[in-house]
Design an enzyme around this catalytic site. Structure first.
Site, PDB file in Angstrom:
ATOM      1  N   ARG A   1       0.844  -1.193   0.000  1.00  0.00           N
ATOM      2  CA  ARG A   1       0.000   0.000   0.000  1.00  0.00           C
ATOM      3  C   ARG A   1       0.883   1.249   0.000  1.00  0.00           C
ATOM      4  O   ARG A   1       2.100   1.153   0.078  1.00  0.00           O
ATOM      5  CB  ARG A   1      -0.945  -0.021   1.220  1.00  0.00           C
ATOM      6  CG  ARG A   1      -0.210  -0.452   2.492  1.00  0.00           C
ATOM      7  CD  ARG A   1      -0.691   0.177   3.712  1.00  0.00           C
ATOM      8  NE  ARG A   1      -0.586   1.617   3.687  1.00  0.00           N
ATOM      9  CZ  ARG A   1       0.565   2.287   3.864  1.00  0.00           C
ATOM     10  NH1 ARG A   1       1.718   1.672   4.067  1.00  0.00           N
ATOM     11  NH2 ARG A   1       0.570   3.605   3.824  1.00  0.00           N
ATOM     12  N   GLY A   2       0.212   2.419  -0.039  1.00  0.00           N
ATOM     13  CA  GLY A   2       0.950   3.674  -0.141  1.00  0.00           C
ATOM     14  C   GLY A   2       1.043   4.026  -1.624  1.00  0.00           C
ATOM     15  O   GLY A   2       1.422   3.166  -2.439  1.00  0.00           O
ATOM     16  N   ALA A   3       0.706   5.279  -1.960  1.00  0.00           N
ATOM     17  CA  ALA A   3       0.565   5.654  -3.371  1.00  0.00           C
ATOM     18  C   ALA A   3       1.791   5.300  -4.231  1.00  0.00           C
ATOM     19  O   ALA A   3       1.667   4.597  -5.239  1.00  0.00           O
ATOM     20  CB  ALA A   3       0.218   7.132  -3.469  1.00  0.00           C
TER      21      ALA A   3
ATOM     22  N   ARG B   1      -6.599  -0.186  -7.555  1.00  0.00           N
ATOM     23  CA  ARG B   1      -7.123   0.805  -6.590  1.00  0.00           C
ATOM     24  C   ARG B   1      -7.324   2.116  -7.352  1.00  0.00           C
ATOM     25  O   ARG B   1      -6.471   2.479  -8.167  1.00  0.00           O
ATOM     26  CB  ARG B   1      -6.152   1.009  -5.409  1.00  0.00           C
ATOM     27  CG  ARG B   1      -6.053  -0.212  -4.507  1.00  0.00           C
ATOM     28  CD  ARG B   1      -5.293   0.105  -3.229  1.00  0.00           C
ATOM     29  NE  ARG B   1      -6.120   0.833  -2.276  1.00  0.00           N
ATOM     30  CZ  ARG B   1      -5.632   1.378  -1.144  1.00  0.00           C
ATOM     31  NH1 ARG B   1      -4.341   1.289  -0.862  1.00  0.00           N
ATOM     32  NH2 ARG B   1      -6.432   1.988  -0.303  1.00  0.00           N
TER      33      ARG B   1
ATOM     34  N   GLN C   1      -2.870   2.086   9.745  1.00  0.00           N
ATOM     35  CA  GLN C   1      -1.551   2.226   9.106  1.00  0.00           C
ATOM     36  C   GLN C   1      -0.580   3.003  10.012  1.00  0.00           C
ATOM     37  O   GLN C   1       0.629   2.811   9.931  1.00  0.00           O
ATOM     38  CB  GLN C   1      -1.687   2.972   7.764  1.00  0.00           C
ATOM     39  CG  GLN C   1      -2.306   2.149   6.652  1.00  0.00           C
ATOM     40  CD  GLN C   1      -3.804   2.339   6.564  1.00  0.00           C
ATOM     41  OE1 GLN C   1      -4.455   2.632   7.560  1.00  0.00           O
ATOM     42  NE2 GLN C   1      -4.373   2.152   5.392  1.00  0.00           N
TER      43      GLN C   1
ATOM     44  N   ASP D   1      -2.373  10.934  -1.942  1.00  0.00           N
ATOM     45  CA  ASP D   1      -2.620   9.903  -2.957  1.00  0.00           C
ATOM     46  C   ASP D   1      -2.875  10.498  -4.330  1.00  0.00           C
ATOM     47  O   ASP D   1      -2.651   9.841  -5.349  1.00  0.00           O
ATOM     48  CB  ASP D   1      -3.801   9.024  -2.546  1.00  0.00           C
ATOM     49  CG  ASP D   1      -3.357   8.047  -1.483  1.00  0.00           C
ATOM     50  OD1 ASP D   1      -3.234   8.455  -0.314  1.00  0.00           O
ATOM     51  OD2 ASP D   1      -3.064   6.884  -1.840  1.00  0.00           O
TER      52      ASP D   1
ATOM     53  N   ASN E   1      -6.049  12.133   0.550  1.00  0.00           N
ATOM     54  CA  ASN E   1      -5.151  11.303   1.361  1.00  0.00           C
ATOM     55  C   ASN E   1      -6.025  10.448   2.273  1.00  0.00           C
ATOM     56  O   ASN E   1      -7.257  10.541   2.251  1.00  0.00           O
ATOM     57  CB  ASN E   1      -4.173  12.175   2.157  1.00  0.00           C
ATOM     58  CG  ASN E   1      -3.044  11.354   2.774  1.00  0.00           C
ATOM     59  OD1 ASN E   1      -2.430  10.525   2.092  1.00  0.00           O
ATOM     60  ND2 ASN E   1      -2.764  11.531   4.040  1.00  0.00           N
ATOM     61  N   LYS E   2      -5.402   9.618   3.065  1.00  0.00           N
ATOM     62  CA  LYS E   2      -6.110   8.687   3.940  1.00  0.00           C
ATOM     63  C   LYS E   2      -7.238   9.368   4.703  1.00  0.00           C
ATOM     64  O   LYS E   2      -7.052  10.481   5.213  1.00  0.00           O
ATOM     65  CB  LYS E   2      -5.078   8.071   4.899  1.00  0.00           C
ATOM     66  CG  LYS E   2      -5.612   7.071   5.885  1.00  0.00           C
ATOM     67  CD  LYS E   2      -6.426   5.964   5.264  1.00  0.00           C
ATOM     68  CE  LYS E   2      -5.740   5.194   4.156  1.00  0.00           C
ATOM     69  NZ  LYS E   2      -6.694   4.392   3.340  1.00  0.00           N
TER      70      LYS E   2
HETATM   71  O1  MRU Z   1      -4.842   3.027   1.844  1.00  0.00           O
HETATM   72  P1  MRU Z   1      -3.365   3.307   1.908  1.00  0.00           P
HETATM   73  O2  MRU Z   1      -2.719   2.761   3.136  1.00  0.00           O
HETATM   74  O3  MRU Z   1      -2.675   2.919   0.641  1.00  0.00           O
HETATM   75  O4  MRU Z   1      -3.280   4.895   2.019  1.00  0.00           O
HETATM   76  C1  MRU Z   1      -1.999   5.476   2.060  1.00  0.00           C
HETATM   77  C2  MRU Z   1      -2.035   6.945   2.245  1.00  0.00           C
HETATM   78  O5  MRU Z   1      -3.074   7.560   2.307  1.00  0.00           O
HETATM   79  C3  MRU Z   1      -0.698   7.640   2.239  1.00  0.00           C
HETATM   80  O6  MRU Z   1      -0.739   8.779   3.048  1.00  0.00           O
HETATM   81  C4  MRU Z   1      -0.368   8.071   0.804  1.00  0.00           C
HETATM   82  O7  MRU Z   1      -0.500   6.995  -0.070  1.00  0.00           O
HETATM   83  C5  MRU Z   1       1.015   8.615   0.693  1.00  0.00           C
HETATM   84  S1  MRU Z   1       2.249   7.380   0.905  1.00  0.00           S
HETATM   85  C6  MRU Z   1       3.750   8.130   0.631  1.00  0.00           C
END
Ligand code: MRU
Length: 350
Positions: free
Chosen positions: A65-67, A102, A204, A245, A255-256
């Site tokens: 996970r993470g963009a 996603r 997370q 994201d 973002n999250k």
């Molecule tokens: O659902 P996730 O865990 O993939 O969400 C991640 C986030 O929202 C992060 O803040 C974002 O992807 C930036 S990661 C450098």
């Protein structure tokens, strides 16, 4: 210049093979494995990836996970197909599947499109896929380093920094974005203290950021998301750093889920609020935040966690995975090109 470095990489990759030994992803001669983020921090399980369908499942269940990291993982899955001799059509079909694993983080689509463009350019499509995938991985580590440097310039010794979700080495190919800034400041001995929000529903922050901070020896305190307001009211937060994201062309960003509430709190309490991201998270084709597609996830993620269910079994649930923070709440954009005001960001995003 870009072409020249791609050509050099094609030459290098075909001579020596691609070898990536990352913090959360590994690739060696067509063998691909991913650190299962669902199981962290209690277990460090590496998943052996064999097919793009498996990678789609890994991405959509947030094992990775993470963009930036989902973009990197998708293209390494395509590289694996290329290295194993799959046909142009098979790889193209897999690319479309991976691209929509996603919907909110734009990095995934941007990275997959870069591979699609490279393989369609004529010549040896397999070599082009491998070189582009490796380029994307290595570029992301460099982007993180630049973000860390740009953000670190803002941090004063002794600051207490609040962060949200996980934006570190689990979420990127490098030191991270918001967490990369924190790591850079810590490395310079700035004696910072981090408040990590646990980040409901999938934790997370509580599971991954807390673990990464501990691994790096960075002093931190873990808080439930609903404790951020009290800390700010008590004057205990000097700065908020979050990741993104997708950043729309007008500076709004997704973002999250929960990031927006932290931004509103920071604004109310006069605490600087920064978003840190590489250029691969900017979507120039998305005019504003209300055009960003927000992923909705399973109700079970809100009803409980893992095997534990704390609500009535069929409790009605609303579970958007991301929210949108308007540009008016952002103090600055910490990008790989530097720390930008909204006006500077708008020029950069054009
Ligand atoms: O659902 P996730 O865990 O993939 O969400 C991640 C986030 O929202 C992060 O803040 C974002 O992807 C930036 S990661 C450098």
């Amino acid at each position: 210049m870009k072409y020249l470095s791609l050509l050099c990489l094609i030459f290098q990759t075909s001579l020596f093979g691609m070898n990536i030994d990352g913090f959360a992803i590994r690739y060696n001669g067509g063998e691909l494995s991913i650190l299962n983020q669902q199981k962290l921090p209690s277990e460090a399980e590496w998943i052996d990836v064999q097919t793009p369908e498996q990678m789609v499942e890994i991405i959509s269940t947030l094992k990775v996970r993470g963009a930036p990291m989902i973009g990197v993982s998708a293209v390494l899955s395509l590289a694996q197909m290329a290295e194993r001799g799959l046909s142009f059509d098979e790889i193209e079909k897999a690319a479309y599947l991976l691209r929509k694993a996603r919907p909110t983080a734009v990095n995934l689509a941007i990275c997959v499109d870069r591979v699609l463009d490279a393989m369609r350019n004529g010549g040896d499509y397999r070599a082009a896929i491998l070189a582009t995938a490796e380029n994307i991985y290595r570029e992301d580590t460099d982007l993180c380093a630049s973000i860390g440097e740009a953000g670190n310039a803002l941090i004063q010794p002794g600051e207490r920094i609040l962060t949200y979700c996980n934006t570190g080495s689990l979420a990127t190919a490098g030191i991270g974005t918001a967490l990369g800034v924190i790591k850079a400041a810590h490395a310079q001995g700035k004696q910072i203290h981090v408040y990590a929000c646990e980040t409901r529903p999938l934790l997370q922050g509580g599971r991954l950021t807390a673990w990464e901070l501990e691994e790096c020896g960075i002093p931190f305190t873990l808080i439930c998301d609903n404790m951020a307001a009290t800390l700010m009211q008590q004057g205990k937060i000097d700065r908020v750093l979050v990741g993104a994201d997708r950043i729309a062309a007008n500076g709004d960003f997704a973002n999250k889920i929960g990031t927006y509430s932290v931004a509103v709190l920071a604004h109310f309490h006069g605490v600087p609020f920064h978003v840190a991201a590489p250029y691969t998270t900017i979507d120039p084709n998305c005019p504003s935040g209300d055009q960003i597609r927000i992923e909705e996830r399973s109700p079970d993620e809100v009803r409980g966690y893992g095997k534990i269910c704390w609500s009535p079994k069929d409790a009605p649930v609303y579970n958007p995975a991301f929210d949108v923070t308007p540009s008016s709440l952002v103090t600055s954009y910490i990008l790989n090109v530097g720390n930008l005001s909204l006006e500077e960001f708008l020029q950069e995003a054009r």
